[in-house]
Scaffold this motif. Structure first.
Motif, PDB file in Angstrom:
ATOM      1  N   TYR A 178      32.452  43.860  27.451  1.00 28.65           N
ATOM      2  CA  TYR A 178      31.855  43.371  26.345  1.00 28.65           C
ATOM      3  C   TYR A 178      30.443  43.062  26.497  1.00 28.65           C
ATOM      4  CZ  TYR A 178      30.708  39.781  22.738  1.00 28.65           C
ATOM      5  OH  TYR A 178      30.114  39.152  21.788  1.00 28.65           O
ATOM      6  N   THR A 226      40.090  39.380  22.750  1.00 24.79           N
ATOM      7  CA  THR A 226      40.847  39.981  23.920  1.00 24.79           C
ATOM      8  C   THR A 226      41.551  39.078  24.682  1.00 24.79           C
ATOM      9  OG1 THR A 226      39.123  41.891  23.610  1.00 24.79           O
ATOM     10  CG2 THR A 226      40.453  41.533  25.581  1.00 24.79           C
ATOM     11  N   ARG A 227      40.976  38.004  25.120  1.00 27.43           N
ATOM     12  CA  ARG A 227      41.533  37.123  25.872  1.00 27.43           C
ATOM     13  C   ARG A 227      42.952  36.616  25.252  1.00 27.43           C
ATOM     14  NH1 ARG A 227      36.286  35.387  28.126  1.00 27.43           N
ATOM     15  NH2 ARG A 227      36.177  35.712  30.411  1.00 27.43           N
ATOM     16  N   ILE A 274      35.186  39.290  23.374  1.00 29.63           N
ATOM     17  CA  ILE A 274      35.914  39.098  24.560  1.00 29.63           C
ATOM     18  C   ILE A 274      36.931  38.034  24.295  1.00 29.63           C
ATOM     19  CG2 ILE A 274      34.263  37.654  25.501  1.00 29.63           C
ATOM     20  CD1 ILE A 274      36.303  40.473  27.374  1.00 29.63           C
ATOM     21  N   SER A 297      36.536  37.794  36.702  1.00 31.28           N
ATOM     22  CA  SER A 297      35.395  38.539  35.847  1.00 31.28           C
ATOM     23  C   SER A 297      33.986  38.037  36.387  1.00 31.28           C
ATOM     24  CB  SER A 297      35.446  37.536  34.490  1.00 31.28           C
ATOM     25  OG  SER A 297      35.255  36.310  34.536  1.00 31.28           O
TER      26      SER A 297
END
Length: 124
Positions: free
Chosen positions: A54, A16-17, A13, A31
């Motif tokens: 995730y 991804t961020r 994650i 989130s």
């Protein structure tokens, strides 16, 4: 009726961020972590979001080949590709290309899990 979000499984994650928020420039809208421990992070714009899922206890193998691509609008395809290369150096499947008949400039890059992201600039 409207499209709300598309859910994608991710293996990391934070990477991804880094790709979607820090380098690409999208906004992390909200989130939550579900009862099952799976993190759900919503990143996008005003009209639709990506929901990245995730599982810190063992995310499944990601098969990004089953989806052709996702598309995001950008102000400048060239500048966005340059910024992505500087910050995360993603594989570039197709460098910036002008599609005169459609009035678009596009490029295709891969995110950390191999999902293909089309960058679309509307030309004036």
């Amino acid at each position: 009726m409207d499209v709300i979000h598309t859910a994608l499984l991710v293996s990391d994650i934070e990477r991804t961020r880094e790709f979607y928020v820090d380098a690409l420039g999208l906004t992390e809208n909200w989130s939550f972590t579900g009862d099952d421990g799976v993190e759900n992070v919503y990143i996008g714009g005003d009209n639709a979001e990506f929901q990245f899922k995730y599982d810190p206890e063992g995310s499944p193998d990601i098969d990004s080949g089953t989806m052709a691509h996702v598309a995001v609008s950008v102000e400048s395809t060239d500048e966005t590709v340059e910024r992505l290369v500087e910050r995360v150096d993603p594989p570039i499947q197709r460098p910036p290309t002008t599609m005169d008949d459609l009035g678009l400039r596009v490029a295709f890059v891969e995110d950390p899990d191999g999902y293909v992201v089309e960058l679309v600039e509307e030309l004036e």
